[in-house]
Write an enzyme that holds these catalytic residues in place. Structure first.
Site, short mmCIF file in Angstrom:
data_model
loop_
_atom_site.label_atom_id
_atom_site.label_comp_id
_atom_site.label_asym_id
_atom_site.label_seq_id
_atom_site.Cartn_x
_atom_site.Cartn_y
_atom_site.Cartn_z
N LEU A 173 9.96 10.65 23.93
CA LEU A 173 11.04 9.88 24.74
C LEU A 173 10.73 9.03 26.30
CD1 LEU A 173 13.55 7.83 23.64
CD2 LEU A 173 15.06 9.94 24.60
N ALA A 174 10.29 9.65 27.37
CA ALA A 174 9.70 9.69 28.54
C ALA A 174 9.03 8.69 28.23
CB ALA A 174 9.81 11.30 29.46
N ASN A 180 11.48 15.55 15.43
CA ASN A 180 10.39 15.35 15.56
C ASN A 180 9.91 15.39 16.99
OD1 ASN A 180 7.88 16.05 13.95
ND2 ASN A 180 7.54 14.54 13.10
N GLY A 192 8.69 0.08 6.35
CA GLY A 192 8.39 1.84 7.83
C GLY A 192 7.85 1.48 8.34
N ARG A 228 0.43 -1.67 0.37
CA ARG A 228 0.66 -0.21 -0.21
C ARG A 228 1.03 1.30 -0.15
NH1 ARG A 228 -1.00 -1.34 6.36
NH2 ARG A 228 0.00 0.64 7.15
N GLY A 229 -0.09 2.46 -0.29
CA GLY A 229 0.85 3.02 0.15
C GLY A 229 2.12 3.84 -1.01
N ILE A 230 3.28 4.31 -0.25
CA ILE A 230 4.39 5.10 -1.21
C ILE A 230 5.13 3.56 -2.31
CG2 ILE A 230 5.77 5.61 -1.31
CD1 ILE A 230 5.62 7.82 0.81
N TYR A 267 12.01 6.96 14.96
CA TYR A 267 11.86 6.74 13.59
C TYR A 267 13.02 7.93 13.77
CZ TYR A 267 9.30 8.01 9.58
OH TYR A 267 8.49 8.46 8.15
N ASP A 282 8.18 -10.68 6.32
CA ASP A 282 8.24 -10.04 7.62
C ASP A 282 9.83 -9.64 7.76
OD1 ASP A 282 8.62 -8.30 9.83
OD2 ASP A 282 6.64 -9.45 11.03
P1 NAD Z 1 2.51 2.66 4.81
O1 NAD Z 1 2.07 2.04 6.37
O2 NAD Z 1 1.31 3.12 3.79
O3 NAD Z 1 3.73 1.89 4.09
C1 NAD Z 1 4.38 1.07 4.13
C2 NAD Z 1 4.42 -0.57 4.09
O4 NAD Z 1 5.72 -1.34 4.93
C3 NAD Z 1 3.15 -0.78 4.36
O5 NAD Z 1 2.49 -1.72 3.32
C4 NAD Z 1 3.69 -2.45 5.81
O6 NAD Z 1 3.48 -3.59 5.82
C5 NAD Z 1 5.25 -2.39 5.43
N1 NAD Z 1 5.75 -3.16 6.72
C6 NAD Z 1 6.10 -2.44 7.86
N2 NAD Z 1 6.72 -3.29 8.84
C7 NAD Z 1 7.18 -4.76 7.39
C8 NAD Z 1 8.01 -5.35 7.51
N3 NAD Z 1 8.70 -6.39 8.74
N4 NAD Z 1 8.22 -5.92 6.56
C9 NAD Z 1 7.86 -5.86 5.83
N5 NAD Z 1 6.99 -5.14 5.29
C10 NAD Z 1 6.60 -4.07 6.52
O7 NAD Z 1 3.08 4.09 5.18
P2 NAD Z 1 3.84 5.19 3.96
O8 NAD Z 1 3.17 6.58 3.99
O9 NAD Z 1 3.51 4.27 2.39
O10 NAD Z 1 4.98 4.46 4.31
C11 NAD Z 1 6.71 4.20 2.74
C12 NAD Z 1 7.99 4.64 3.46
O11 NAD Z 1 8.03 5.74 3.36
C13 NAD Z 1 8.10 4.79 4.84
O12 NAD Z 1 9.60 4.19 4.85
C14 NAD Z 1 7.88 5.44 5.43
O13 NAD Z 1 8.57 5.61 6.97
C15 NAD Z 1 8.29 6.74 4.59
N6 NAD Z 1 7.66 7.96 4.56
C16 NAD Z 1 6.78 8.60 4.48
C17 NAD Z 1 5.96 9.35 4.35
C18 NAD Z 1 4.94 9.90 4.56
O14 NAD Z 1 4.37 11.09 4.81
N7 NAD Z 1 3.50 9.13 4.13
C19 NAD Z 1 7.09 10.79 4.73
C20 NAD Z 1 7.72 10.56 5.05
C21 NAD Z 1 8.78 9.08 5.19
#
Ligand code: NAD
Length: 459
Positions: free
Chosen positions: A309-310, A359, A302, A229-231, A365, A273
């Site tokens: 942190l606390a 942040n 990701g 999903r997502g990016i 993160y 995983d």
């Molecule tokens: P998302 O949560 O929609 O997608 C992340 C995908 O990673 C998910 O499909 C999840 O199942 C998979 N994943 C998580 N843990 C896993 C594991 N242990 N093994 C295999 N797959 C695993 O997130 P996104 O927004 O599409 O983010 C993608 C990347 O972009 C991430 O690294 C995120 O940190 C980074 N990012 C996103 C944003 C934002 O605004 N959305 C901003 C900065 C960075």
């Protein structure tokens, strides 16, 4: 996730209201569509006296179907081959001839008359020499000054215009021109819609021009982690559109979504995983058995586990560091050790502007994402000999499920506090990773490119 405010502003009624009240005015961004021309109008190409790149850049523009108009210094700066009131798709300036601070005046002379002549979503690209390669301290000073100009133009021109500085190595040869071509094609096109205010370094690594620039990844085997999903899903679609054979990977719980992405793009799916024991070795076995290699590895998976942190327990810390950073190291180590990434290979990692700016509530993160930048800094020189490039993208606010969970007030701030007054789309990150993955981008290594609409965070 939709940005209702941006949709409202882009409608006729919304536009008038926003203008009257002086509210943020997010423009509709020009994004890549395969049959569109590279630019919405002609390019204006200028050069400081004695510049070394205007000629190759002119050739590159012509090869990309853009006949550049040029500023003729002998004619007092008049535009040759274009009307003075032409609307340009891009202003491209070779600043490599500027060798001291007094020469910076040439920037003003070029940009001032045309500052209002760009199309919406037009492009500004300034080319310079990396300061560390300059012959004298004065030249290095002047070349460093170019950053201030481009970043300010990115903030000033508005209407979706982007501005970048490209430092092209002075050890120029034919290989550099291909890489410069890949970078210019990306920066001028709609692929770079949400990339602005960036400084990109183009060196001398091996670069291969594609047979067809519309399929710059033809025949490449690409792994995308976190692609259900997502990016990651957007990335799989973009890479497949550009000709790659895509292997998508995600956790078994996301198996159905992952299979849907793989089916849609004609790719293959790996349910794994990344934190499981031996995950990296199992992945390497799979790639070796199915493809015998992997040309491009995109570390996109990701997670966030936000708490101050606390209040953060050790599990939240460990999980985030493991998924976002350590798993990337384990995969790289195994794939490199087994020589599954060939010469010309690419590693692209996904960082975040949180890794640059830090942040609140994201110590884990931000640590992991700053570590990704460290990984690029340390691996890129180490892998240059093997012809493998290593880069990262650092997304800002991108409209995904991850950002949909942010409380409304913070979400609105994240969306608007950038030069585009809107969040980016997953496809914007995907297109940027795509460019870094191209065989033609071989001399682009060790870069961290923000895809953040020139966010104020960490700027
Ligand atoms: P998302 O949560 O929609 O997608 C992340 C995908 O990673 C998910 O499909 C999840 O199942 C998979 N994943 C998580 N843990 C896993 C594991 N242990 N093994 C295999 N797959 C695993 O997130 P996104 O927004 O599409 O983010 C993608 C990347 O972009 C991430 O690294 C995120 O940190 C980074 N990012 C996103 C944003 C934002 O605004 N959305 C901003 C900065 C960075």
């Amino acid at each position: 996730m939709t940005d209702r405010y941006a949709s409202f502003v882009q409608s006729g009624a919304g536009r008038a209201l926003v203008k009257r009240l002086g509210l943020p005015d997010p423009p509709r961004l020009r994004r890549h569509r395969p049959d569109d021309p590279l630019l919405p109008g002609p390019a204006l190409l200028g050069a400081a006296t004695g510049g070394r790149l205007a000629e190759p850049v002119g050739r590159i523009l012509r090869a990309a179907g853009v006949e550049p108009a040029t500023v003729d210094p002998a004619a007092g700066g008049d535009v040759a081959a274009a009307d003075a009131d032409t609307r340009f798709g891009a202003l491209v300036y070779d600043a490599t001839g500027i060798t001291d601070s007094t020469g910076l005046r040439q920037l003003y002379d070029f940009f001032h008359p045309y500052a209002r002549s760009l199309h919406a979503s037009g492009r500004v690209v300034v080319l310079g020499t990396p300061p560390e390669q300059c012959a004298t301290p004065r030249e290095a000073t002047a070349q460093r000054a170019l950053e201030g100009l481009t970043r300010s133009i990115g903030k000033e021109f508005g209407r979706g215009v982007t501005a970048q500085l490209v430092y092209a190595t002075a050890d120029g040869d034919a290989g550099t021109e291909t890489s410069l071509e890949a970078t210019l094609r990306f920066l001028l096109s709609g692929r770079s819609a949400y990339v602005s205010g960036q400084v990109i370094r183009v060196g001398t690594g091996p670069a291969t021009a594609p047979v067809d620039w519309d399929r710059p990844l033809d025949g490449q085997v690409v792994l995308v982690t976190g692609a259900a999903r997502g990016i990651g899903a957007a990335l799989a679609r973009v890479l497949a559109r550009d000709g790659a054979q895509v292997v998508v990977l995600d956790i078994p719980e996301a198996g159905d979504e992952l299979a849907a992405v793989a089916n849609e793009i004609g790719g293959s799916a790996v349910q794994l995983d990344l934190t499981a024991p031996n995950a990296a070795a199992r992945l390497a076995d799979h790639l070796a058995a199915r493809h015998g290699r992997v040309d491009v590895v995109v570390h996109n998976a990701g997670i966030t586990r936000d708490k101050t942190l606390a209040r953060m327990n050790a599990d939240r810390w460990d999980q985030v560091i493991d998924v976002n950073l350590s798993s990337q190291e384990r995969i790289n180590d195994v794939l490199l050790e087994r020589e599954l990434i060939p010469r010309g290979g690419r590693i692209v990692s996904v960082s975040s502007i949180a890794g640059i700016a830090g942040n609140r509530g994201q110590t884990n993160y931000a640590t992991s994402k700053a570590g990704v930048i460290g990984l690029v800094d340390s691996l890129a020189p180490a892998l240059a000999e093997r012809g493998i490039s290593v880069n990262a993208v650092a997304p800002g606010f991108i409209e995904t499920r991850l950002t949909a969970r942010i409380p409304l007030a913070l979400r609105e701030a994240g969306r608007r506090m950038n030069s585009m007054s809107q969040g980016g789309l997953p496809v914007d990150v995907a297109e940027t990773i795509g460019w870094l993955a191209w065989p033609a981008s071989g001399a682009v290594t060790g870069n961290v490119v923000r895809v953040c609409g020139q966010s104020l965070l960490g700027a």
